[in-house]
Design an enzyme around this catalytic site. Structure first.
Site, mmCIF file in Angstrom:
data_model
loop_
_atom_site.group_PDB
_atom_site.id
_atom_site.type_symbol
_atom_site.label_atom_id
_atom_site.label_comp_id
_atom_site.label_asym_id
_atom_site.label_seq_id
_atom_site.Cartn_x
_atom_site.Cartn_y
_atom_site.Cartn_z
ATOM 1 N N HIS A 69 -17.064 33.823 49.146
ATOM 2 C CA HIS A 69 -18.046 34.243 50.146
ATOM 3 C C HIS A 69 -17.349 34.387 51.507
ATOM 4 C CE1 HIS A 69 -21.981 34.741 51.913
ATOM 5 N NE2 HIS A 69 -21.593 33.929 52.888
ATOM 6 N N ASN A 85 -17.231 31.702 42.930
ATOM 7 C CA ASN A 85 -17.589 32.838 43.787
ATOM 8 C C ASN A 85 -16.758 32.749 45.057
ATOM 9 O OD1 ASN A 85 -19.085 35.094 44.752
ATOM 10 N ND2 ASN A 85 -20.333 33.704 45.998
#
Ligand code: GRF
Length: 204
Positions: free
Chosen positions: A108, A106
């Protein structure tokens, strides 16, 4: 070197998907995006991906388990080896995370562990930090908590608001995400506890 088969999960505009896809097409990352999935039918990322000739699918369901089972089946059918979340706005459950051990990433928009969750750039402005940035990390069952693969710092200017900061962080994201994926694909690494160790040697 063989190319890793990557599936993208995204809920929004998809600029990180595009940055990854571009780096792959340029040969900078030994991988290819084989499918783009979204939990929203109207996500602009689906149109962007379709325009590039990449198979797409919206997987919409209120029940998370049901939705994740469909996602997993679609990823399996596409032969996906790595999953890259790119603005995917739903937390993944244990069955999904367990299906791709150490293979879900991911990005972020903060220097984790500062400002996890929603509106990280606003949190940074409100907190008054001088430096923020972005983080690529493995996905575990927490919210933005998995082992960190790489980070890039972005200075906060005195006159920044959340939008101007988000714009500059986004530019850094587009560099960092392909760089981290490339590193994971070409260098030896292993995860111990929370830490990603690079290289095949003994850890000092
Ligand atoms: C990015 O800021 C990313 O860090 C966060 O969601 C945003 C997605 O933007 N997880 P985009 O859809 O990739 O343009």
């Amino acid at each position: 070197m063989s190319r890793a088969r990557v599936g993208i999960l995204a809920s929004g505009r998809g600029s990180n998907f595009e940055a990854l896809d571009r780096a792959m097409r340029r040969g900078e990352v030994p991988a290819e995006v084989v499918v783009v999935l979204s939990n929203r039918k109207d996500a602009p990322v689906l149109e962007r991906a379709a325009g590039l000739g990449i198979p797409t699918q919206a997987v919409v369901a209120d029940d998370r388990l049901e939705q994740e089972q469909t996602l997993l089946a679609t990823l399996a059918q596409a032969g996906v080896e790595w999953v890259c979340l790119a603005g995917y706005m739903r937390v993944l459950g244990p069955a999904f995370v367990g299906a791709f051990p150490e293979r879900i990433l991911n990005i972020h928009p903060s220097l984790l562990p500062a400002f996890p969750g929603l509106a990280a750039q606003r949190q940074a402005i409100e907190h008054g930090v001088a430096i923020s940035g972005c983080t690529v990390h493995f996905v575990d069952q927490g919210l933005d908590t998995g082992p960190i693969v790489g980070q890039a710092a972005v200075a906060v200017a005195p006159d920044d608001d959340e939008h101007s900061l988000a714009e500059r962080i986004l530019e850094a994201e587009h560099q960092l995400y392909p760089r981290c994926l490339r590193r994971l694909l070409v260098e030896p690494w292993r995860i111990e506890g929370r830490r990603v160790h690079w290289g095949s040697g003994v850890v000092a």
